[in-house]
Design an enzyme around this catalytic site. Structure first.
Site, PDB file in Angstrom:
ATOM      1  N   GLU A 191       0.781  -1.250   0.000  1.00  0.00           N
ATOM      2  CA  GLU A 191       0.000   0.000   0.000  1.00  0.00           C
ATOM      3  C   GLU A 191       0.809   1.295   0.000  1.00  0.00           C
ATOM      4  OE1 GLU A 191      -3.133  -0.002   2.901  1.00  0.00           O
ATOM      5  OE2 GLU A 191      -4.157  -1.650   1.921  1.00  0.00           O
TER       6      GLU A 191
ATOM      7  N   GLU B  47      -5.938  -8.682   0.366  1.00  0.00           N
ATOM      8  CA  GLU B  47      -6.631  -8.389   1.631  1.00  0.00           C
ATOM      9  C   GLU B  47      -8.084  -8.080   1.334  1.00  0.00           C
ATOM     10  OE1 GLU B  47      -4.926  -5.391   4.222  1.00  0.00           O
ATOM     11  OE2 GLU B  47      -2.879  -6.009   3.702  1.00  0.00           O
TER      12      GLU B  47
HETATM   13  C1  BG6 Z   1      -4.724  -2.540   5.125  1.00  0.00           C
HETATM   14  C2  BG6 Z   1      -3.372  -2.827   5.729  1.00  0.00           C
HETATM   15  O1  BG6 Z   1      -4.729  -1.266   4.633  1.00  0.00           O
HETATM   16  O2  BG6 Z   1      -5.818  -2.534   5.993  1.00  0.00           O
HETATM   17  C3  BG6 Z   1      -3.398  -3.730   6.956  1.00  0.00           C
HETATM   18  O3  BG6 Z   1      -2.537  -3.395   4.752  1.00  0.00           O
HETATM   19  C4  BG6 Z   1      -4.551  -3.316   7.841  1.00  0.00           C
HETATM   20  O4  BG6 Z   1      -2.168  -3.637   7.598  1.00  0.00           O
HETATM   21  C5  BG6 Z   1      -5.849  -3.473   7.059  1.00  0.00           C
HETATM   22  O5  BG6 Z   1      -4.601  -4.006   9.040  1.00  0.00           O
HETATM   23  C6  BG6 Z   1      -7.109  -3.235   7.856  1.00  0.00           C
HETATM   24  O6  BG6 Z   1      -7.030  -2.021   8.528  1.00  0.00           O
HETATM   25  P1  BG6 Z   1      -7.300  -1.967  10.081  1.00  0.00           P
HETATM   26  O7  BG6 Z   1      -7.026  -0.595  10.483  1.00  0.00           O
HETATM   27  O8  BG6 Z   1      -8.720  -2.351  10.257  1.00  0.00           O
HETATM   28  O9  BG6 Z   1      -6.384  -2.941  10.714  1.00  0.00           O
END
Ligand code: BG6
Length: 474
Positions: A175, A373
Site C-alpha cells: 500500500e 486483503e
Molecule cells: C490494510 C493494511 O490497509 O488494511 C493492513 O494493509 C490493515 O495492515 C488493514 O490491518 C485493515 O485495517 P485496520 O485498520 O482495520 O487494521
C-alpha cells in the site's frame, strides 16, 4: 469452474500486527513500535520514545512469534493453500543499514516458512508492510533519502537469496499508494508508510512526491534484482484501492471523481508500463518539485515491471462534489455513500466495488491479480467457546461472489483470494484488538489482558467449506 484448480485460498498477516516479541531475537525497533493504541474516536499517538504507562500494541501483537506453529496448523486445517506474511526488516537488519544480517531474524522466518511448506501452504512474502527500522528515519529522514533505497535493496537481496529455495512469490511493498502528493494526508497514514508525520513535514507536497517516487523506484529495482536472483521469482506489489464514485452525474463532479480515483494509480502505472508516468513528471515540473531523480532510473523503470498486482480491498466512497455539501467523511477523504451500510468503524461495505476495481485494473494493465486483503473488522462476542460471526461470513461471501463474477463473467485473471487477518490481530489504523477480522479468535483485549488462547469461530468452518469446494459453495 470460476476459479482455477490451483487458485490460492488463504489469508494475509503482517509482522508488526501479529508477531509481538519486539525485543526478542535481536530485533531492532521499527516505526510501528512507537505507535500507541487508539480507538475509533481517538487517533493512535506516535511517540518519539517508548513512554512508560502508554500501550504499544506491536510489542505483544498476538504473540505469533511464539504461537506460529499452532496458528499455521489451524490455517492448514481450514485448507489454506497460501499465506501472505511480511518479513519485518528490523528483524533482519535491526538498524536497517548494517552489512551483515541478524541470523536470529533469518532463522525465525526460515522456521515460519518451513512450517508453511510442511503444510502445503505457499508462502507469499511481503518485504515491506509498514516495518521500517526507526534508525533510518532518524539517520536519513526515511524514504525522502535515496540512500534508503540502497539499504532496502541490500535487505531484499539478503532475504531473496536466503529463502530462494523456498519462496517463489514476493511482494515489494504494501500500500505505498497511500502516499499521495495530490491530497492532504493524515499523520497516521504518512507514518504507517514512511515513519513521518504529515503535520511535521516542512515541504509537504515535495516530501510526499519524493517518498512516492523513491518507493516506486525501490520497487522496480527490487523486481529487477529478484528476477536476476531467480528468473522463476514472481514479484508483485500490493495496493490498497477503493473506488471513489461520483457524487452525481454533474460533469464537473464526474471529472472530479475520476481525478480523485486517479491519484491511486500513478505508482501502478510506473510499475506496469515501463516508465514513471509523464503526466506525473509534468505535474512535478510545473510545481517546481525537485525529485532528485537520475537519468539511470529510466532503465530501472523499463526493466522492473511487476509480474502481478496485489489488491487490498475493503470499501468504497464518493467524491466530494465541486461545490461544498454536507456529508459524512470517509476514511481516505471523500464522503460516505448513502446507499451503503457501514462497518462499525465507518468503512462503506460494497461488494460491487471489488468487481469494479478488478475490472478496472485488469483492463488497464492486463496482469494477473491476487486479492491480498479483504475482510470485515467487527466486534465479536464469545459464547460457549466460539463466536457466531454470521456478519463476517455474509461480508466475505458477498465479496467472494463478486470476485467469482469478475472471473467468470468479465474474464478477469485472478489467481487467489487472501482474507485479511485470518486470525485476529492488531488493527493498523486504530491499534485495537477489538477490531477483529479472523476466522480464529484470539483471547486478548484492548487492554492487553487475555490468555492468548485461540478459538475457532463459525466462519472457520464456513471458509473451510469454501476452500474445499474451490468456491463452488459460495
Ligand atoms: C490494510 C493494511 O490497509 O488494511 C493492513 O494493509 C490493515 O495492515 C488493514 O490491518 C485493515 O485495517 P485496520 O485498520 O482495520 O487494521
Amino acid at each position: 469452474m470460476a476459479f482455477t484448480k490451483d487458485f490460492f485460498w488463504g489469508g494475509s498477516i503482517a509482522a508488526h500486527q501479529c508477531e509481538g516479541a519486539w525485543q526478542e531475537g535481536d530485533k531492532g525497533p521499527a516505526i510501528m513500535d512507537f505507535v500507541t493504541k487508539g480507538s475509533n474516536h481517538e487517533p493512535r499517538q506516535i511517540t518519539s520514545q517508548i513512554e512508560e504507562g502508554l500501550d504499544y500494541p506491536s510489542h505483544v501483537g498476538i504473540d505469533f512469534y511464539h504461537h506460529y506453529k499452532k496458528d499455521i496448523a489451524l490455517f492448514a486445517e481450514m485448507g489454506f493453500t497460501a499465506l501472505r506474511i511480511s518479513i519485518d526488516w528490523s528483524r533482519i537488519f535491526p538498524k536497517g543499514d548494517e552489512q551483515a544480517p541478524n541470523q536470529a531474524g533469518l532463522d525465525f522466518y526460515d522456521s515460519v516458512i518451513d512450517e508453511l511448506l510442511a503444510h502445503g501452504i505457499e508462502p507469499i512474502v511481503t518485504l515491506y508492510h509498514f516495518e521500517l527500522p526507526i534508525h533510518l528515519v532518524h539517520q536519513c529522514g526515511s524514504w525522502k533519502n535515496r540512500q534508503v533505497i540502497d539499504f532496502y535493496l541490500h535487505y531484499c537481496e539478503t532475504v531473496m537469496k536466503f529463502y530462494d529455495s523456498k519462496v517463489r512469490y514476493w511482494v515489494t511493498f504494501n500500500e505505498m499508494n497511500h502516499i499521495d502528493p495530490q491530497s492532504e494526508q493524515s499523520d497516521i497514514f504518512t507514518y504507517l508508510i514512511a515513519g513521518l508525520k504529515y503535520s511535521e513535514m516542512e515541504k509537504q507536497i515535495e516530501e510526499l512526491a519524493k517518498i512516492g517516487y523513491n518507493m516506486t523506484l525501490a520497487s522496480v529495482k527490487a523486481v529487477r534484482l529478484g528476477h536476476e536472483i531467480n528468473p522463476e521469482n514472481k514479484i508483485g506489489c500490493v495496493f490498497g484501492l477503493n473506488p471513489i464514485y461520483s457524487y452525481d452525474c454533474q460533469p464537473d463532479n464526474v471529472l472530479k471523481a475520476f481525478l480523485d480515483n486517479d491519484r491511486d494509480y500513478y505508482q501502478i502505472d510506473a510499475m506496469c508500463k515501463g516508465r514513471f508516468p509523464k503526466y506525473k513528471m509534468k505535474q512535478y515540473e510545473v510545481l517546481k518539485l525537485d525529485l532528485e531523480n537520475q537519468a539511470s532510473d529510466e532503465e530501472d523503470f523499463r526493466e522492473g515491471s511487476i509480474d502481478f498486482i496485489g489488491l487490498n480491498y475493503y470499501m468504497s466512497s464518493i467524491s466530494k462534489p465541486v461545490t461544498s455539501v454536507a456529508g459524512e467523511a470517509a476514511l481516505f477523504g471523500g464522503l460516505q455513500n448513502p446507499h451503503l451500510e457501514q462497518s462499525k468503524w465507518g468503512w462503506g461495505i460494497d461488494p460491487v466495488g471489488i468487481r469494479y476495481v478488478l475490472n478496472y485494473l485488469y483492463r488497464k494493465y492486463e496482469l494477473p491479480i491476487i486479492i491480498t486483503e479483504n475482510g470485515l473488522g467487527a466486534v465479536d462476542q464469545v459464547e460457549a467457546g466460539t463466536v457466531h460471526d454470521d456478519y463476517r461470513i455474509d461480508y466475505l461471501q458477498k465479496h467472494m461472489k463478486a470476485v467469482k463474477q469478475a472471473v467468470e463473467e468479465d474474464f478477469v485473471e485472478c489467481f487467489g483470494f487472501l482474507t485479511w487477518g485470518p486470525i485476529d490481530l492488531v488493527s493498523a489504523t486504530t491499534g485495537e484488538m477489538s477490531k477483529r477480522y479472523g476466522f480464529i479468535y484470539v483471547d486478548l483485549d484492548n487492554e492487553g489482558q487475555g490468555s492468548l488462547e485461540r478459538l475457532k469461530k463459525d466462519s472457520f468452518y464456513w471458509y473451510q467449506e469454501t476452500i474445499a469446494t474451490n468456491g463452488e459453495s459460495l
